[in-house]
Each structure stands twice: as C-alpha cells, then as structure tokens.
Design a protein around this motif. Structure first.
Motif, PDB file in Angstrom:
ATOM      1  N   ARG A  39      24.339  52.146  40.556  1.00 44.53           N
ATOM      2  CA  ARG A  39      25.464  53.023  40.296  1.00 44.53           C
ATOM      3  C   ARG A  39      25.136  54.049  39.206  1.00 44.53           C
ATOM      4  O   ARG A  39      25.449  55.217  39.317  1.00 44.53           O
ATOM      5  CB  ARG A  39      26.661  52.177  39.872  1.00 44.53           C
ATOM      6  CG  ARG A  39      27.984  52.825  40.237  1.00 44.53           C
ATOM      7  CD  ARG A  39      29.116  51.902  39.919  1.00 44.53           C
ATOM      8  NE  ARG A  39      29.448  51.995  38.521  1.00 44.53           N
ATOM      9  CZ  ARG A  39      30.697  51.907  38.065  1.00 44.53           C
ATOM     10  NH1 ARG A  39      31.680  51.685  38.883  1.00 44.53           N
ATOM     11  NH2 ARG A  39      30.939  51.999  36.777  1.00 44.53           N
ATOM     12  N   TYR A  40      24.509  53.555  38.136  1.00 40.18           N
ATOM     13  CA  TYR A  40      24.215  54.457  37.019  1.00 40.18           C
ATOM     14  C   TYR A  40      22.892  55.195  37.221  1.00 40.18           C
ATOM     15  O   TYR A  40      22.586  56.124  36.495  1.00 40.18           O
ATOM     16  CB  TYR A  40      24.154  53.684  35.710  1.00 40.18           C
ATOM     17  CG  TYR A  40      25.446  52.996  35.303  1.00 40.18           C
ATOM     18  CD1 TYR A  40      26.345  53.619  34.441  1.00 40.18           C
ATOM     19  CD2 TYR A  40      25.765  51.721  35.750  1.00 40.18           C
ATOM     20  CE1 TYR A  40      27.521  52.999  34.055  1.00 40.18           C
ATOM     21  CE2 TYR A  40      26.940  51.095  35.362  1.00 40.18           C
ATOM     22  CZ  TYR A  40      27.813  51.736  34.518  1.00 40.18           C
ATOM     23  OH  TYR A  40      28.963  51.105  34.129  1.00 40.18           O
ATOM     24  N   ASN A  56      31.887  45.859  35.734  1.00 37.51           N
ATOM     25  CA  ASN A  56      31.686  47.165  36.380  1.00 37.51           C
ATOM     26  C   ASN A  56      30.662  47.072  37.495  1.00 37.51           C
ATOM     27  O   ASN A  56      30.837  47.641  38.572  1.00 37.51           O
ATOM     28  CB  ASN A  56      31.183  48.203  35.364  1.00 37.51           C
ATOM     29  CG  ASN A  56      32.275  48.634  34.415  1.00 37.51           C
ATOM     30  OD1 ASN A  56      33.450  48.400  34.685  1.00 37.51           O
ATOM     31  ND2 ASN A  56      31.891  49.237  33.308  1.00 37.51           N
ATOM     32  N   SER A  64      31.696  43.599  30.067  1.00 42.01           N
ATOM     33  CA  SER A  64      32.412  44.544  30.922  1.00 42.01           C
ATOM     34  C   SER A  64      31.429  45.317  31.796  1.00 42.01           C
ATOM     35  O   SER A  64      31.782  45.755  32.885  1.00 42.01           O
ATOM     36  CB  SER A  64      33.281  45.494  30.097  1.00 42.01           C
ATOM     37  OG  SER A  64      32.560  46.051  29.053  1.00 42.01           O
ATOM     38  N   ASN A  71      32.199  45.359  40.488  1.00 38.32           N
ATOM     39  CA  ASN A  71      33.112  46.239  41.220  1.00 38.32           C
ATOM     40  C   ASN A  71      32.362  47.328  41.968  1.00 38.32           C
ATOM     41  O   ASN A  71      32.813  47.797  43.002  1.00 38.32           O
ATOM     42  CB  ASN A  71      34.134  46.852  40.260  1.00 38.32           C
ATOM     43  CG  ASN A  71      35.091  45.798  39.731  1.00 38.32           C
ATOM     44  OD1 ASN A  71      35.304  44.773  40.378  1.00 38.32           O
ATOM     45  ND2 ASN A  71      35.650  46.026  38.558  1.00 38.32           N
TER      46      ASN A  71
END
Lengths: 298, 313
Positions: free
Chosen positions: B84-85, B271, B267, B274
């Motif tokens: 994602r990143y 993330n 968190s 998700n």
C-alpha cells in the motif's frame, strides 16, 4: 442465588444452615463443595449461558431487522428497552443474541486448545526424549508472539468467520495447556505407582489415560476457566477490530465498534455490550478463582 | 565473567526460537485460501500485476527455496515492501517505533506504580478486609476489555472533564507524558490484576522463609522487614511475572493505538490488515515477536543482576 451463597455457612445458626442446605445455592455447594466465589461465579455465568440458550425466546425483536426511521432511539421508547442502534435494530435483542454468538465461540475456542494441548503435553512429558524437546521448542516459539498479534494475523490470513476464529484461537492457545500438562505429566511419570504399573506390564495407553490423566487434569481445568475469560475478550477484540463474526450477526465487540461515533449522546450503545462482557468475564473469573482455591491450585 | 557467560548462553538459546518465529511468519502467507497475490490485489487485478507480485514474493519457487530466500532478505535487514505504501516495511515500522515504545515503557511503569503497593497491601494481612478488597478489584479488573475501557476513559477524562487529551502522541517529553497517560493506563489496568495476584503470592511465600523470622527475632521493624527484606527477595520473581505478561502488553498496543488514534506499530498493523497489505502484516508480526524475544532476554539479564544465584542455572 440464596443468601447462603455469599455467607460462609459456618457463621449461620444451625437451623438456618439446615434451611440453606435445601436452597439452591446450598444444594449446589453441597454437591460440589463450592466456596463463595465459585458459587457466585457459577450463578453469574450460568445466567449468561441461559440467556445465550434462550436468546430466541426472550429477545423482544429480531436482532437483524433494520428500521432506519427509528434509528438511535433512547432506551425505553417504543418497547426498545435499551434503545436502537444506528440502523434502528433493537439493542437489547442484539445483546442477547450476541451472548449466544460470543459465548458459543468462546466455548468452542476453549475446548479445542484444552483437549489438544492436554493430550500432546501429556504424551510428550511422559515419553520424554526428542518428542518432548520438539514440543518445548514449539511452545517457546508460539509464546514468542504476543497472543493477540498472532491471533489477528491468523484471522486476517484465514479470512473472517466463526470457524477461522476458533481455528486461530486453537493454534495460538493450545501451547498454554501443553506446557502445563507436559510439566505435570513429566513429574507424574517418575512417581512410584507409575513405575509399578510399567513393570506390571500395563500398556502405556492405559497408564496415560487411566493413571496419569486423572492426576494432571485439575490444573488445566482451572486454567481453562481463566482462559475462557481471555478468549471472550479476544473474540470481542477481534470484533472491535473488524475481524470478528461477519455482519449482520450481532457480536459485542462489533457493537462497541459501531457505537463509537455516538458515544457522546447515545452512550448506552457502547456501554451496554461492554457491561455484558464485564459481567460474563466476572462470572468466569470468579469460577476460576473459586476452583483454584477449592482444588488448591495456584 | 560469569555474567558474560550467562549472556552468551541466553543469546544462543534464542536462536532456535528466532528461526521458528521467522518460519511461522513466512508460513502465514501460505495460509491464505487461494492465491495470496490475487487476494492482496483484489478482484480487478490484471494477470500481469498478479504475475509480477508472484515473482516479487517468489511464490513460484519451491517452499524451502522461498523460505531460504525470505531468511536471506531478513538477514540483510529487509522486512519486505509494503503493497500500500510502496515503501520498505522496516522503514515504516521504525518511523512508528517511538510511539509504541513509549506506550510499552509508560504502561510498565504504571503497572509497577499501582501493582507493587496493592500487592504489598494485600499481603500485609492475608484474609483481612484489605486483602479481600484487592482481590475483588483484581477479579473484576480481569474482565474489562481494553478497547472498551479506552473509549470510556476518553469519554470521561478527555471529552467531558477535558483534563487529558483524547488522542495523539503530544509533543515534547511532558506532552508525551500527558497524551500517553490514558492509553498507557488502559493497558496497565489490563495487566495490574495478574501482576498483583502473582506478586502477592510471591510476597507471602517469601514472608514465610526463615530469614524473615530471623530478621524479626533480631528486632527489626515490620516496615523495614517488608521493604528491605521481603520485597527485595520478591523482586526477581516479579520481573518474571512482568516478562510473562509482556506479550499481553505488546499485543494490547494494537487495540489501544487504534482507540486513541496513535500512529504506532499497532495501528500500522491494523492499517495493513484493512489494506490487505500482506507483506506489511508479516513484517509487523515478525517485529512484534522479536520485541518479545528481546524483552525476555533483557528480563533474564535483569533478573540475573537482581539475583546472582540465577547465573549458575
């Protein structure tokens, strides 16, 4: 439920004590020789089990029926004793059905690790040698993970669902039982009566299940009660993180998660399921405490 | 010298555990039903993109080759690349490490501050009212879910009373101290009951030993006996108790960081989940396990310092 449940019967006059003996709490206590925590814990958890079993009978509404025009009503309005949630579903009914789902999953999730860990630990501890070394290695490895982290990762890769939750909890949790029963079975295996049974030619299988098992099972049982509490919290935590039972099935953790935006005004939406978890946990915690005291297990 | 030997032995013991942990984390991706690359990229992924990911993750080679490849990457410090990143997972984790470390250390301090006096209070007169009260508090405290407690604390202390911040890491030391108080307290409350119980039992066990009787017969005050003699000898086991709970403590950071909107590793994991970011989930899981292993080694060393007899074992 009787007042005898809270007071040690020794302090009661003889006549009263006889009466307590005939009451429910007294009968329970007489049967299992229970103490105050154990009795109270059984009453609390028994009530929760009853609620879980009778959810379909006592719930005033269907837990999944949405009624958007009547969303977020206050407790007591139009027969909704605990109000409705953001989709107009009756909170009390969801709470009752939630008990069924969460306690049902928790029971399954205690049973499998208990049975698997107990047997594997007993076999390895009794047999010793490389089997035992391998088991100790595996235990160390699983314990190196923070339980919740491994649980979350497993549920994530396996996909959501009741089955995967039970599998994931079993995979992370069986080691606690294995460690406990391994230690006791090792100790038990060196006892003279076991040696006598071995020299007497009794098959290993019979020794293990007839002689070792009954002598090592108490500690895992006590562990299971406190473990059930941690498992209920783990299940609701998964629900809170969005990894729990898939919607629309009611789960206490999911309910709390959904209630977050309304905490300011409709605080009961988050408080009610939280209180349900705490009450269930209190019951299990008291049972664990009482059992440990009664069976003299630390 | 003996201490150095103890340190080396302890580090050697950790090696098989480290291998086992890396294997489980490596194995996670193979537990995904179906094709993990397709699951990660979603239904609309092009075959080319899936093939590219297959190649990147080495999914086409044999399992042992994949594992060796994974280990090889880890040795060079490469924890994988986040989908994602599009960044190194190691960098993402290190960026967020301070928040999580703060949380862990702060809650450990809070546990010590509350648990030691409570345990001593309970053990000072076993069976008395104070002992019962402490026991009731710990029994009730065990069943409070951390995520719920966090929400309630935010509601009362941050939103209604406005005495503490509701979210965020704060800035500067005092800022962190203030902002991280509620999250750390939430974690601490989950652990205090277990620590109080074990520590109480440990203090009672120590209080029965001969040297305490000797100290008493020498005419030392109860206060001195309790703080200087009993507590001192109950300390090494309480380090063990804390170590046993360190996994629980580190696990709690996931939930608490989410509730208090803290940008820590916990968190980051949520993330990643998700976003179906498998490499990042693996990296964070591995990092958390390493944290536990490292803390356990640290705990054993601390214990050996507190109680030199342990070095011999």
């Amino acid at each position: 439920m009787s007042d005898g449940a809270l007071n040690p019967s020794a302090e009661l006059p003889r006549a009263r004590r006889a009466a307590v003996g005939r009451s429910l709490g007294g009968a329970v206590r007489k049967r299992i020789g229970a103490n105050a925590s154990l009795t109270l814990g059984c009453v609390i958890f028994g009530t929760m089990l009853l609620i879980a079993a009778l959810a379909s009978v006592i719930a005033p509404f269907n837990p999944d029926t949405q009624d958007i025009p009547h969303a977020l009503t206050a407790p007591g309005v139009e027969g909704h004793l605990l109000g409705t949630d953001q989709l107009g579903r009756d909170v009390l009914s969801r709470l009752l059905y939630g008990a069924r789902i969460d306690i049902f999953i928790a029971c399954g999730s205690v049973l499998f690790p208990f049975a698997i860990g107990l047997i594997v630990g007993m076999l390895a501890g009794y047999r010793g040698g490389w089997v035992d070394s391998v088991l100790v290695g595996i235990i160390d490895i699983v314990f190196a993970f923070p339980a919740l982290v491994l649980l979350v990762a497993l549920v994530f890769v396996l996909g959501p669902g009741i089955g995967t939750i039970v599998i994931a909890i079993t995979l992370t949790d069986w080691v606690s039982y294995a460690q406990l029963s391994r230690t006791s079975s090792r100790r038990e295996g060196t006892q003279e009566y076991i040696l006598a049974a071995r020299t007497g030619g009794i098959p290993t299988r019979r020794i293990l299940f007839r002689h070792v098992l009954p002598n090592i099972i108490v500690q895992p049982i006590v562990l299971a009660t406190s473990d059930a509490l941690l498992i209920i919290i783990a299940i609701t935590t998964l629900g809170f993180l969005g990894l729990g039972v898939p919607p629309p099935a009611p789960d206490w953790g999911t309910m709390i998660s959904e209630a977050q935006p309304y905490l300011n005004v409709q605080w009961w939406l988050a408080v009610a399921p939280g209180v349900a978890i705490i009450i269930t946990g209190l019951g299990l915690s008291l049972i664990g405490d009482g059992l440990a005291a009664k069976l003299d297990v630390r | 010298m003996a201490y150095a030997g103890f340190l080396i032995r302890r580090l050697l013991q950790a090696i098989p555990v480290i291998f086992g942990v890396t294997f489980i984390v490596f194995w996670l991706i193979h537990l995904v039903p179906g094709d993990p690359a397709r699951t990660a990229l979603g239904l609309h992924a092009t075959p080319a993109a899936i093939a590219k990911l297959h190649q990147e993750w080495g999914l086409d080679s044999s399992l042992p080759a994949q594992y060796l490849n994974y280990l090889g990457r880890l040795v060079t410090g490469n924890l994988g690349t986040s989908l994602r990143y599009q960044e190194s997972a190691g960098t993402l984790i290190l960026e967020r490490l301070p928040v999580t470390l703060w949380l862990i250390v702060y809650s450990t301090v809070l546990v010590a501050i509350f648990a030691v006096p409570l345990a001593l209070l309970a053990a000072s007169r076993p069976g008395a009212l104070r002992d019962r009260l402490v026991s009731i508090i710990s029994v009730a405290g065990l069943g409070i879910p951390g995520f719920w407690l966090g929400l309630i604390l935010i509601q009362y202390f941050a939103i209604e009373a406005r005495v503490l911040p509701a979210a965020g890491f704060g800035s500067g030391f005092t800022g962190h101290l203030e902002s991280m108080f509620l999250p750390s307290l939430t974690i601490a409350i989950g652990i205090i009951p277990m620590v109080v119980r074990s520590l109480r039992a440990e203090v009672l066990r120590t209080a029965d030993l001969d040297f305490v009787v000797t100290a008493r017969s020498k005419g030392l005050s109860e206060r001195r006996i309790r703080w200087r003699h009993v507590l001192r000898n109950a300390l090494p086991p309480s380090v063990t108790i804390l170590m046993v709970n360190v996994g629980f403590l580190i696990g709690s950071t996931i939930v608490v960081e989410l509730v208090f909107s803290l940008g820590g590793i916990g968190s980051l994991m949520i993330n990643a989940i998700n976003g179906r970011d498998f490499p990042l989930v693996q990296a964070v899981t591995l990092f958390f396990a390493f944290m536990v292993i490292f803390t356990n080694i640290l705990g054993d060393l601390l214990q050996a310092l507190l109680d030199p007899r342990l070095e011999a074992r």
